[in-house]
Scaffold this active site. Sequence first.
Site, PDB file in Angstrom:
ATOM      1  N   GLU A   1      35.626   6.154  24.385  1.00 29.11           N
ATOM      2  CA  GLU A   1      35.130   7.385  23.920  1.00 29.11           C
ATOM      3  C   GLU A   1      35.660   7.734  22.677  1.00 29.11           C
ATOM      4  OE1 GLU A   1      34.408  12.007  25.529  1.00 29.11           O
ATOM      5  OE2 GLU A   1      36.338  11.263  25.894  1.00 29.11           O
TER       6      GLU A   1
ATOM      7  N   ARG B   1      38.160   6.815  28.414  1.00 35.47           N
ATOM      8  CA  ARG B   1      38.637   7.806  27.168  1.00 35.47           C
ATOM      9  C   ARG B   1      38.878   7.000  25.743  1.00 35.47           C
ATOM     10  NH1 ARG B   1      36.187  10.617  29.686  1.00 35.47           N
ATOM     11  NH2 ARG B   1      36.925  12.555  30.760  1.00 35.47           N
TER      12      ARG B   1
ATOM     13  N   SER C   1      44.206  -6.841  12.534  1.00 34.90           N
ATOM     14  CA  SER C   1      44.200  -7.869  13.579  1.00 34.90           C
ATOM     15  C   SER C   1      44.195  -7.242  14.945  1.00 34.90           C
ATOM     16  CB  SER C   1      45.156  -8.857  13.023  1.00 34.90           C
ATOM     17  OG  SER C   1      45.231  -9.847  13.850  1.00 34.90           O
TER      18      SER C   1
END
Length: 139
Positions: free
Chosen positions: A80, A77, A103
Amino acid sequence: MAKHNQGLTFEEIAKHLCGSKEWVAAAILGQASMNKEDALRLTNLLKVDPRIAGVLQEPPMRGSIDRKVPVDPLIYRFYEIMQVYGTTFKAVINEMFGDGIASAIDLEIHVDKRPDPEDPEGERVVITLDGKFLPYEKW
């Protein structure tokens, strides 16, 4: 395994080490290093061989996910989310800060939960990535 055997949570270990649960999890999973004192305190707390403290102090090979698409549903996920919204994050960050990056070195991570306002029995995951902005420099 040692964490599980001792019945400890990342948060409980973090309190013992005066750090965050997120940092403790990263260190135990080999994605962050510890100073000698914390490494020895951890091995003592987990009742494991103190020689492991040396490994916990080494700079890790960061990046635990292979180049293939991850198959673990939770990790997938995040993959995704970056596939779908990564360009959105980049566009908004660049618009707000200029040409640069957030960063991953000077970064704080917080994982929390809160009630789901639309589902009285549900909970929501709140993930905060708080990274320093690093502009690309002219050279």
